[in-house]
Design a protein around this motif. Structure first.
Motif, PDB file in Angstrom:
ATOM      1  N   PHE A  37      -2.526   4.165  -1.605  1.00  0.00           N
ATOM      2  CA  PHE A  37      -1.833   3.016  -1.393  1.00  0.00           C
ATOM      3  C   PHE A  37      -0.337   3.166  -1.605  1.00  0.00           C
ATOM      4  O   PHE A  37       0.008   3.521  -2.623  1.00  0.00           O
ATOM      5  CB  PHE A  37      -2.357   2.018  -1.947  1.00  0.00           C
ATOM      6  CG  PHE A  37      -1.961   0.464  -1.477  1.00  0.00           C
ATOM      7  CD1 PHE A  37      -2.782  -0.134  -0.643  1.00  0.00           C
ATOM      8  CD2 PHE A  37      -0.558   0.030  -1.497  1.00  0.00           C
ATOM      9  CE1 PHE A  37      -2.504  -1.351  -0.076  1.00  0.00           C
ATOM     10  CE2 PHE A  37      -0.444  -1.274  -0.660  1.00  0.00           C
ATOM     11  CZ  PHE A  37      -1.104  -1.727   0.030  1.00  0.00           C
ATOM     12  N   GLY A  64       5.741  -8.085   2.724  1.00  0.00           N
ATOM     13  CA  GLY A  64       5.092  -6.502   2.517  1.00  0.00           C
ATOM     14  C   GLY A  64       4.876  -6.248   1.250  1.00  0.00           C
ATOM     15  O   GLY A  64       5.518  -5.497   0.356  1.00  0.00           O
ATOM     16  N   TYR A  69       2.014  -4.657  -6.685  1.00  0.00           N
ATOM     17  CA  TYR A  69       2.837  -3.933  -7.612  1.00  0.00           C
ATOM     18  C   TYR A  69       4.488  -4.358  -7.845  1.00  0.00           C
ATOM     19  O   TYR A  69       4.815  -4.405  -8.770  1.00  0.00           O
ATOM     20  CB  TYR A  69       2.439  -2.516  -7.347  1.00  0.00           C
ATOM     21  CG  TYR A  69       3.295  -1.311  -8.033  1.00  0.00           C
ATOM     22  CD1 TYR A  69       2.637  -1.219  -9.390  1.00  0.00           C
ATOM     23  CD2 TYR A  69       4.372  -0.877  -7.811  1.00  0.00           C
ATOM     24  CE1 TYR A  69       3.322  -0.213 -10.192  1.00  0.00           C
ATOM     25  CE2 TYR A  69       5.179   0.103  -8.620  1.00  0.00           C
ATOM     26  CZ  TYR A  69       4.403   0.512 -10.031  1.00  0.00           C
ATOM     27  OH  TYR A  69       5.284   1.185 -10.641  1.00  0.00           O
ATOM     28  N   LEU A 133       8.168  -3.762   4.739  1.00  0.00           N
ATOM     29  CA  LEU A 133       6.983  -3.950   5.753  1.00  0.00           C
ATOM     30  C   LEU A 133       7.053  -2.546   6.526  1.00  0.00           C
ATOM     31  O   LEU A 133       7.697  -1.598   6.312  1.00  0.00           O
ATOM     32  CB  LEU A 133       7.296  -5.118   6.367  1.00  0.00           C
ATOM     33  CG  LEU A 133       8.658  -5.148   7.372  1.00  0.00           C
ATOM     34  CD1 LEU A 133       8.546  -6.259   8.353  1.00  0.00           C
ATOM     35  CD2 LEU A 133       9.876  -5.327   6.503  1.00  0.00           C
TER      36      LEU A 133
HETATM   37  C1  LIG Z   1       4.535   0.030   1.493  1.00  0.00           C
HETATM   38  S1  LIG Z   1       3.107  -1.297   1.159  1.00  0.00           S
HETATM   39  C2  LIG Z   1       3.655  -2.479   0.173  1.00  0.00           C
HETATM   40  C3  LIG Z   1       3.940  -2.106  -1.088  1.00  0.00           C
HETATM   41  C4  LIG Z   1       4.466  -2.914  -2.228  1.00  0.00           C
HETATM   42  N1  LIG Z   1       5.563  -3.811  -1.825  1.00  0.00           N
HETATM   43  C5  LIG Z   1       4.642  -2.456  -3.580  1.00  0.00           C
HETATM   44  O1  LIG Z   1       5.775  -1.703  -3.516  1.00  0.00           O
HETATM   45  O2  LIG Z   1       3.852  -2.706  -4.400  1.00  0.00           O
HETATM   46  C6  LIG Z   1       3.583  -2.261   2.942  1.00  0.00           C
HETATM   47  C7  LIG Z   1       2.564  -3.495   2.990  1.00  0.00           C
HETATM   48  O3  LIG Z   1       3.129  -4.411   4.070  1.00  0.00           O
HETATM   49  C8  LIG Z   1       2.107  -4.964   4.765  1.00  0.00           C
HETATM   50  N2  LIG Z   1       2.803  -5.391   5.961  1.00  0.00           N
HETATM   51  C9  LIG Z   1       3.279  -4.587   7.027  1.00  0.00           C
HETATM   52  N3  LIG Z   1       3.993  -5.481   7.777  1.00  0.00           N
HETATM   53  C10 LIG Z   1       3.898  -6.775   7.367  1.00  0.00           C
HETATM   54  C11 LIG Z   1       4.254  -7.783   7.653  1.00  0.00           C
HETATM   55  N4  LIG Z   1       5.184  -7.971   8.811  1.00  0.00           N
HETATM   56  N5  LIG Z   1       4.107  -8.826   7.143  1.00  0.00           N
HETATM   57  C12 LIG Z   1       3.570  -9.092   5.989  1.00  0.00           C
HETATM   58  N6  LIG Z   1       2.889  -7.712   5.303  1.00  0.00           N
HETATM   59  C13 LIG Z   1       3.139  -6.776   6.348  1.00  0.00           C
HETATM   60  C14 LIG Z   1       1.149  -4.017   4.754  1.00  0.00           C
HETATM   61  O4  LIG Z   1       0.004  -4.609   5.319  1.00  0.00           O
HETATM   62  C15 LIG Z   1       1.091  -3.199   3.360  1.00  0.00           C
HETATM   63  O5  LIG Z   1       0.034  -3.773   2.781  1.00  0.00           O
END
Ligand SMILES: C[S@@+](CC[C@H](N)C(=O)[O-])C[C@H]1O[C@@H](n2cnc3c(N)ncnc32)[C@H](O)[C@@H]1O
Length: 207
Positions: A37, A64, A69, A133
């Motif tokens: 992830f 996102g 985390y 995101l």
């Molecule tokens: C890189 S991960 C996030 C990691 C988190 N921020 C961390 O560092 O622990 C990206 C997440 O964003 C979500 N995501 C992508 N586009 C999104 C949107 N428009 N709105 C909400 N969630 C979104 C995905 O489902 C994914 O779980």
């Protein structure tokens, strides 16, 4: 072939200095590793934590959040205020709630399933807006949410160098999108990019 931004020896030196005592951080990192992830990682998390400590924000909105985390790093720095977590996937938000409950932050976090851009628009005076995101929507996200920032609000965006591809593979579709985003952020805001991991952009409004 380019596969790192910072010389790996330098990165490893910094990583080794970032010793972590918090078992929950370690548990979340282990979950990310086992499930492949993508998270901001320890060095990135420390950047989020430090900015939140300096800023002492009332309201942080994450677009996102994954399984929480990055939010946990923010929350650990807060004396007051809250973090709004958003993710498309209910499964991620459910897990984030479990982790943050375990960390003792039940009352300091709001958990929202859906499009973080749309959800973010419901909040005014955002002190820290964290963008993590899908890359294709970074520019849309900032254009939609910039007016919801507080006067001295800060934007933090992860992955803005996209493993260096933004520079070394400029024709890549995602590189183009991120180059456009970065240019916008440097024109419209006062921005810096830290070459930490995948590149973290930090910006405030121009004075
Ligand atoms: C890189 S991960 C996030 C990691 C988190 N921020 C961390 O560092 O622990 C990206 C997440 O964003 C979500 N995501 C992508 N586009 C999104 C949107 N428009 N709105 C909400 N969630 C979104 C995905 O489902 C994914 O779980």
């Amino acid at each position: 072939m380019f596969d790192y931004i910072i010389n790996p020896k330098v990165e490893s030196y910094i990583k080794n200095l970032s010793v972590e005592e918090d078992p929950l951080i370690k548990e979340m990192e282990e979950y990310a590793r086992k499930n492949d992830f993508p998270i901001i990682g320890r060095e990135g998390g420390r950047v989020l934590h430090l900015i939140a400590k300096i800023k002492n924000p009332e309201l942080i909105v994450e677009v996102g959040s994954g399984f929480g985390y990055s939010a946990y790093w923010f929350l650990k720095a807060l004396k007051k205020g809250k973090v709004v977590l958003t993710d498309y996937q209910e499964k991620n938000i459910k897990l984030a709630r479990q982790f943050l409950d375990k960390g003792g932050f039940r009352d300091r976090a709001e958990f929202r399933v859906g499009d973080g851009i749309k959800i973010g628009k419901e909040y005014k005076n955002i002190d820290i807006l964290f963008l993590d995101l899908e890359k294709a929507r970074y520019l849309e996200a900032i254009k939609e949410l910039e007016n919801n920032l507080s006067d001295d609000g800060i934007v933090i965006a992860d992955n803005v160098l996209f493993q260096g591809k933004v520079i070394f593979e400029p024709e890549n579709r995602k590189s183009k999108i991120l180059r456009e985003f970065n240019s916008y952020m440097f024109e419209k805001f006062f921005s810096v990019i830290l070459p930490v991991r995948d590149g973290i952009l930090i910006a405030c409004k121009k004075s």
